[in-house]
Design an enzyme around this catalytic site. Structure first.
Site, PDB file in Angstrom:
ATOM      1  N   LYS A  56     -17.158 -24.275  15.777  1.00 50.83           N
ATOM      2  CA  LYS A  56     -18.631 -24.300  15.804  1.00 50.83           C
ATOM      3  C   LYS A  56     -19.158 -25.012  14.555  1.00 50.83           C
ATOM      4  CE  LYS A  56     -19.014 -20.171  18.683  1.00 50.83           C
ATOM      5  NZ  LYS A  56     -19.209 -18.737  18.817  1.00 50.83           N
ATOM      6  N   GLN A 100     -20.537 -13.679  15.148  1.00 52.54           N
ATOM      7  CA  GLN A 100     -19.406 -13.820  16.071  1.00 52.54           C
ATOM      8  C   GLN A 100     -18.932 -12.441  16.553  1.00 52.54           C
ATOM      9  OE1 GLN A 100     -18.350 -16.765  17.211  1.00 52.54           O
ATOM     10  NE2 GLN A 100     -16.704 -15.914  18.442  1.00 52.54           N
ATOM     11  N   ASP A 123     -27.579 -17.434  20.286  1.00 51.53           N
ATOM     12  CA  ASP A 123     -26.667 -16.891  21.300  1.00 51.53           C
ATOM     13  C   ASP A 123     -27.412 -16.440  22.552  1.00 51.53           C
ATOM     14  OD1 ASP A 123     -23.913 -16.800  20.880  1.00 51.53           O
ATOM     15  OD2 ASP A 123     -24.085 -15.237  19.359  1.00 51.53           O
TER      16      ASP A 123
HETATM   17  N1  GUN Z   1     -17.448 -14.161  21.164  1.00 46.94           N
HETATM   18  C1  GUN Z   1     -17.014 -14.764  22.301  1.00 46.94           C
HETATM   19  N2  GUN Z   1     -17.966 -15.587  22.804  1.00 46.94           N
HETATM   20  C2  GUN Z   1     -19.022 -15.495  21.968  1.00 46.94           C
HETATM   21  C3  GUN Z   1     -20.304 -16.109  21.956  1.00 46.94           C
HETATM   22  O1  GUN Z   1     -20.683 -16.904  22.825  1.00 46.94           O
HETATM   23  N3  GUN Z   1     -21.113 -15.756  20.913  1.00 46.94           N
HETATM   24  C4  GUN Z   1     -20.728 -14.864  19.939  1.00 46.94           C
HETATM   25  N4  GUN Z   1     -21.605 -14.578  18.981  1.00 46.94           N
HETATM   26  N5  GUN Z   1     -19.550 -14.273  19.935  1.00 46.94           N
HETATM   27  C5  GUN Z   1     -18.703 -14.596  20.935  1.00 46.94           C
END
Ligand code: GUN
Length: 310
Positions: A56, A100, A123
């Site tokens: 990311k 995350q 998100d």
């Molecule tokens: N863990 C797995 N997928 C995601 C996501 O799309 N966003 C976040 N914040 N954590 C994750």
């Protein structure tokens, strides 16, 4: 149809989307004298999360988005995490905040998601954004379902009236995916671990979305011939090498790729399917957040890129 034509290449779609997003971050820099910005918080050292966060941060940098990672120890208190988020909420130079998941057990994910300013919730997990999505009017749509819809709308000429079946009912994927497909005029069924005879449902699917986290659970018996199959699972398996000398790590999805490939019209591979699209959509949401936070008319241009709103 050759095998290659049956594969939905998420890397190519992600590049296409990023090519549209990247000029908008440059334009933001020109207008506001700073880049759009994303802060990612990771708690602990879950190996999978580490890889996702690294990707990311790197993709943001490559696309004119300032990115910062805050790494907190796995025993950080819930209060300390909340304090970090409160500071980011108030910082007008921070456009997007992402925590995350999963978080360690002593921290309530619900509480943490609730504390993020909805206008920075890239998100799309905050109840305000989640609720608005179900009302058909969301600022931020969760990145994985958003990426799936982007690919589906490019792959299927007319998605209206198609039977879509989702396996998995998580807040991150299953539920928002259902909402997006409903808004796209599909007939939607959600199945889950307690559904009796899942095959009965999946065999009626023109579009099958699988997000259960069970390695290769879905084989050819679950598939209607000619279906489009989207595999959201990412499972890391350890297998012995043929000489039994060492452990080899392989990544597989929730779908038995080789078997399902023979029956389906199209399928996303793992890796290289949904994963790259999730990250591209995060970039989209971050640039969108930047323009929203500047209350800029340019937001209309950005919404034009992601066409389901129309
Ligand atoms: N863990 C797995 N997928 C995601 C996501 O799309 N966003 C976040 N914040 N954590 C994750």
């Amino acid at each position: 149809m050759t095998i290659i034509n049956k594969i939905i290449d998420g890397k190519i779609y992600a590049e296409k989307l990023l090519k549209e997003i990247s000029p908008l971050s440059k334009e933001f820099l020109k207008n506001f004298n700073r880049e759009p910005s994303l802060t990612v918080i990771q708690v602990g050292d879950n190996p999978a999360s580490k890889i996702y966060v690294k990707n990311k941060i790197l993709t943001a940098k490559k696309n004119g988005i300032k990115s910062k990672e805050i790494l907190l120890a796995s025993d950080v208190s819930e209060d300390e995490l909340i304090q970090h988020i409160s500071i980011l909420n108030k910082d007008e130079n921070v456009d997007g905040i992402l925590v995350q998941l999963p978080l360690p057990k002593h921290i309530s994910e619900k509480k943490i998601i609730n504390i993020i300013d909805p206008s920075k919730d890239v998100d799309g997990f905050h109840p305000t954004n989640f609720g608005n999505l179900f009302m058909g009017d969301s600022k931020f749509i969760p990145c994985t379902p958003l990426g799936c819809l982007y690919m589906l709308k490019h792959e299927i000429k007319d998605i209206k009236g198609k039977n879509a079946v989702i396996v998995g009912r998580s807040n991150i994927v299953g539920k928002p995916m259902a909402s997006l497909l409903l808004s796209s005029d599909c007939s939607v069924t959600i199945t889950h671990s307690r559904t009796k005879n899942i095959q009965e449902h999946t065999r009626k699917a023109d579009i099958l979305i699988v997000a259960v986290g069970i390695p290769e659970m879905i084989d050819e018996k679950f598939i209607k011939p000619g279906a489009i199959v989207i595999d959201i699972g990412i499972n890391r398996l350890e297998t012995k090498t043929t000489d039994n000398a060492s452990n080899k790590k392989v990544i597989v999805g929730d779908v038995k790729f080789e078997k399902v490939l023979k029956v389906a019209k199209k399928i996303t591979p793992v890796p290289g399917g949904v994963g790259p699209m999730t990250i591209a959509c995060l970039m989209h949401n971050t640039v969108k957040a930047a323009y929203i936070n500047k209350k800029n008319d340019f937001i209309n241009v950005l919404e034009g890129i992601l066409w389901w709103t129309g």
